[in-house]
Motif scaffolding. Structure first.
Motif, mmCIF file in Angstrom:
data_model
loop_
_atom_site.group_PDB
_atom_site.id
_atom_site.type_symbol
_atom_site.label_atom_id
_atom_site.label_comp_id
_atom_site.label_asym_id
_atom_site.label_seq_id
_atom_site.Cartn_x
_atom_site.Cartn_y
_atom_site.Cartn_z
ATOM 1 N N ILE A 1 13.559 -6.686 35.478
ATOM 2 C CA ILE A 1 14.121 -7.841 35.247
ATOM 3 C C ILE A 1 14.037 -8.281 33.790
ATOM 4 O O ILE A 1 12.772 -8.380 33.493
ATOM 5 N N VAL A 2 15.103 -8.643 33.208
ATOM 6 C CA VAL A 2 15.087 -8.965 31.619
ATOM 7 C C VAL A 2 16.096 -10.233 31.728
ATOM 8 O O VAL A 2 16.946 -10.443 32.527
ATOM 9 N N MET A 3 15.255 -11.391 30.864
ATOM 10 C CA MET A 3 15.861 -12.516 30.647
ATOM 11 C C MET A 3 15.773 -12.903 29.287
ATOM 12 O O MET A 3 14.988 -12.713 28.558
ATOM 13 N N SER A 4 16.997 -13.808 29.078
ATOM 14 C CA SER A 4 16.902 -14.181 27.570
ATOM 15 C C SER A 4 17.432 -15.706 27.383
ATOM 16 O O SER A 4 18.228 -16.110 28.416
ATOM 17 N N ARG A 5 16.957 -16.410 26.392
ATOM 18 C CA ARG A 5 17.509 -17.546 26.159
ATOM 19 C C ARG A 5 18.841 -17.746 25.709
ATOM 20 O O ARG A 5 19.745 -18.613 25.778
ATOM 21 N N THR A 6 19.539 -16.387 25.184
ATOM 22 C CA THR A 6 20.763 -16.207 24.791
ATOM 23 C C THR A 6 21.479 -15.169 25.389
ATOM 24 O O THR A 6 21.077 -14.737 26.564
ATOM 25 N N SER A 7 22.567 -14.624 24.775
ATOM 26 C CA SER A 7 23.394 -13.565 25.443
ATOM 27 C C SER A 7 22.909 -12.015 25.176
ATOM 28 O O SER A 7 22.254 -11.826 24.330
ATOM 29 N N PRO A 8 23.534 -11.514 26.228
ATOM 30 C CA PRO A 8 23.650 -9.888 25.889
ATOM 31 C C PRO A 8 24.830 -9.392 25.443
ATOM 32 O O PRO A 8 25.558 -10.010 25.500
ATOM 33 N N THR A 9 24.629 -8.301 24.782
ATOM 34 C CA THR A 9 25.681 -7.527 24.421
ATOM 35 C C THR A 9 26.610 -6.898 25.720
ATOM 36 O O THR A 9 25.982 -6.715 26.757
ATOM 37 N N ALA A 10 27.939 -6.697 25.600
ATOM 38 C CA ALA A 10 28.530 -5.808 26.569
ATOM 39 C C ALA A 10 27.937 -4.596 26.932
ATOM 40 O O ALA A 10 27.771 -4.476 28.358
ATOM 41 N N ALA A 11 27.668 -3.936 26.003
ATOM 42 C CA ALA A 11 26.960 -2.475 26.083
ATOM 43 C C ALA A 11 25.616 -2.548 26.934
ATOM 44 O O ALA A 11 25.241 -1.810 27.643
ATOM 45 N N SER A 12 24.933 -3.615 26.638
ATOM 46 C CA SER A 12 23.588 -3.775 27.256
ATOM 47 C C SER A 12 23.725 -4.106 28.640
ATOM 48 O O SER A 12 22.902 -3.827 29.589
ATOM 49 N N VAL A 13 24.780 -4.824 29.052
ATOM 50 C CA VAL A 13 25.207 -5.150 30.623
ATOM 51 C C VAL A 13 25.535 -3.920 31.227
ATOM 52 O O VAL A 13 25.078 -3.568 32.250
ATOM 53 N N GLU A 14 26.481 -3.088 30.532
ATOM 54 C CA GLU A 14 26.653 -1.701 30.983
ATOM 55 C C GLU A 14 25.283 -0.987 31.576
ATOM 56 O O GLU A 14 25.475 -0.266 32.608
ATOM 57 N N LEU A 15 24.644 -0.732 30.484
ATOM 58 C CA LEU A 15 23.194 -0.100 30.843
ATOM 59 C C LEU A 15 22.277 -0.852 31.894
ATOM 60 O O LEU A 15 21.693 0.160 32.590
ATOM 61 N N ALA A 16 22.214 -1.990 31.813
ATOM 62 C CA ALA A 16 21.493 -2.516 32.896
ATOM 63 C C ALA A 16 21.959 -2.415 34.147
ATOM 64 O O ALA A 16 21.226 -1.962 35.236
ATOM 65 N N ARG A 17 23.133 -2.308 34.412
ATOM 66 C CA ARG A 17 23.917 -2.146 35.878
ATOM 67 C C ARG A 17 23.667 -0.410 36.077
ATOM 68 O O ARG A 17 23.139 -0.021 37.267
ATOM 69 N N ALA A 18 23.775 0.406 35.064
ATOM 70 C CA ALA A 18 23.487 1.747 35.330
ATOM 71 C C ALA A 18 22.199 2.185 35.739
ATOM 72 O O ALA A 18 22.051 3.024 36.487
ATOM 73 N N TRP A 19 21.355 1.343 35.259
ATOM 74 C CA TRP A 19 19.872 1.673 35.365
ATOM 75 C C TRP A 19 19.438 0.771 36.389
ATOM 76 O O TRP A 19 18.170 0.555 36.643
ATOM 77 N N ASN A 20 20.178 -0.087 37.197
ATOM 78 C CA ASN A 20 19.684 -0.876 38.416
ATOM 79 C C ASN A 20 18.611 -1.893 37.902
ATOM 80 O O ASN A 20 17.717 -2.062 38.589
ATOM 81 N N MET A 21 18.933 -2.589 36.737
ATOM 82 C CA MET A 21 18.037 -3.654 36.136
ATOM 83 C C MET A 21 18.766 -5.048 36.369
ATOM 84 O O MET A 21 19.892 -5.034 36.458
ATOM 85 N N THR A 22 17.991 -6.127 36.418
ATOM 86 C CA THR A 22 18.491 -7.460 36.463
ATOM 87 C C THR A 22 18.478 -8.059 34.982
ATOM 88 O O THR A 22 17.617 -8.000 34.348
ATOM 89 N N LEU A 23 19.511 -8.302 34.661
ATOM 90 C CA LEU A 23 19.768 -9.114 33.289
ATOM 91 C C LEU A 23 20.467 -10.440 33.583
ATOM 92 O O LEU A 23 21.494 -10.612 33.847
ATOM 93 N N ILE A 24 19.543 -11.370 33.065
ATOM 94 C CA ILE A 24 19.808 -12.781 32.906
ATOM 95 C C ILE A 24 19.848 -13.301 31.386
ATOM 96 O O ILE A 24 19.183 -12.942 30.742
ATOM 97 N N GLY A 25 20.974 -14.064 31.282
ATOM 98 C CA GLY A 25 21.120 -14.636 29.713
ATOM 99 C C GLY A 25 21.297 -16.275 30.138
ATOM 100 O O GLY A 25 21.342 -16.854 30.993
ATOM 101 N N TYR A 26 21.001 -16.913 28.842
ATOM 102 C CA TYR A 26 21.432 -18.118 28.747
ATOM 103 C C TYR A 26 20.413 -19.102 29.759
ATOM 104 O O TYR A 26 20.999 -20.022 30.304
ATOM 105 N N VAL A 27 19.372 -18.645 29.934
ATOM 106 C CA VAL A 27 18.372 -19.413 30.638
ATOM 107 C C VAL A 27 17.961 -20.601 29.890
ATOM 108 O O VAL A 27 17.068 -20.507 28.831
#
Length: 200
Positions: free
Chosen positions: A123-149
């Motif tokens: 699980i990865v979370m950030s106060r700001t945004s992810p890049t489009a490429a990082s979203v694709e990698l997160a999905r490929a690696w079965n990771m949870t990616l949360i932005g704008y918390v």
């Protein structure tokens, strides 16, 4: 011989990386779950403990956490460096990074997702945004990616099935993409999926 992969970013500047960003690493298998309330609480803890940021206003902060508590915190001018510090401190102190949560105040890039994948934190979370490429990698690696918390708001880009929405859903409920959850407790946007079966 090390083969470099040249990346071109949105700012139209080039960068060279020697890391594997191909998405060919196996997906992470993890039973870790986190509630929307815990997501907000962890980011609040991060903001409260970012002492160097309060002084300088010019550094990034990252933290390794359980769903309830920050375990390690690092601050640096470079957001990527904070992850290296987290990894080093965890090794020196014997703190496992697998099945943990990684928080950051900075934009989540492919390099950062790769570093977190190596730590096996799902699980990865950030106060700001992810890049489009990082979203694709997160999905490929079965990771949870949360932005704008921020406060009671967050945007889920990948792996929403790990988030326990509590009163926001009912058992067996199927949630279509771009669904907004608006309550007095949270404003949550789930993006980029056809349908998600969200646990309660």
């Amino acid at each position: 011989m090390i083969r470099a992969l040249r990346l071109y970013r949105a700012q139209q500047s080039g960068g060279v990386t020697f890391d594997d960003l191909s998405g060919k690493r196996p997906p992470l298998a993890s039973d870790l779950r986190i509630s929307a309330t815990q997501v907000a609480s962890l980011m609040r803890q991060l903001n409260e403990q970012a002492m160097l940021y309060r002084t300088s206003r010019g550094v990034h902060t990252s933290a390794l956490a359980s769903p309830d508590l920050l375990l390690l915190l690092a601050e640096d001018v470079g957001r990527h460096n904070t992850l290296d510090k987290i990894r080093g401190a965890s090794m020196l102190r014997g703190i496992a990074t697998r099945d943990r949560v990684l928080l950051s105040t900075g934009r989540v890039s492919t390099e950062m997702i790769t570093k977190v994948r190596k730590m096996e934190a799902p699980i990865v979370m950030s106060r700001t945004s992810p890049t489009a490429a990082s979203v694709e990698l997160a999905r490929a690696w079965n990771m949870t990616l949360i932005g704008y918390v921020r406060g009671r708001q967050m945007r889920v880009y990948a792996g929403a099935e790990r988030i326990l929405f509590g009163i926001l859903c009912k058992p067996g409920m199927t949630v279509p993409s771009n669904t907004h959850f608006d309550t007095t407790r949270a404003n949550i946007e789930v993006t980029g999926a056809e349908a998600l079966d969200l646990p309660c």
